[in-house]
Motif scaffolding. Sequence first.
Motif, PDB file in Angstrom:
ATOM      1  N   ASP A   1      -1.434   5.148 -11.379  1.00  0.00           N
ATOM      2  CA  ASP A   1      -0.355   4.327 -10.822  1.00  0.00           C
ATOM      3  C   ASP A   1       0.580   5.132  -9.930  1.00  0.00           C
ATOM      4  OD1 ASP A   1      -1.280   2.068 -12.138  1.00  0.00           O
ATOM      5  OD2 ASP A   1       0.066   2.335 -13.851  1.00  0.00           O
ATOM      6  N   LYS A   2       0.906   6.346 -10.355  1.00  0.00           N
ATOM      7  CA  LYS A   2       1.829   7.185  -9.581  1.00  0.00           C
ATOM      8  C   LYS A   2       1.249   7.506  -8.196  1.00  0.00           C
ATOM      9  CE  LYS A   2       4.742  11.254  -9.947  1.00  0.00           C
ATOM     10  NZ  LYS A   2       5.162  12.378 -10.778  1.00  0.00           N
TER      11      LYS A   2
ATOM     12  N   GLU B   1       1.500   4.463  -6.027  1.00  0.00           N
ATOM     13  CA  GLU B   1       2.881   4.300  -5.562  1.00  0.00           C
ATOM     14  C   GLU B   1       3.145   5.187  -4.343  1.00  0.00           C
ATOM     15  OE1 GLU B   1       5.497   5.050  -8.861  1.00  0.00           O
ATOM     16  OE2 GLU B   1       4.644   3.401 -10.036  1.00  0.00           O
TER      17      GLU B   1
END
Length: 62
Positions: free
Chosen positions: A10-11, A14
């Motif tokens: 997810d990071k 992002e």
Amino acid sequence: MARILVSMPDKFLESIDKLADIEQRTRSELVREALRSYIKKSGAVSPKQAEGNAKILEQLLD
């Protein structure tokens, strides 16, 4: 045009989305450009070189 499903942390996603927003491009455009650049730079690779490239990409995902 074909579609693919890619899993990533997810990071990392992002970070991709932030860059795409800054550059006013879609996530797909950014990823296609990154892969074009990778393919161009890697050329024909040996298994040992491919393993090294995979480690580099893994570090980028962290």
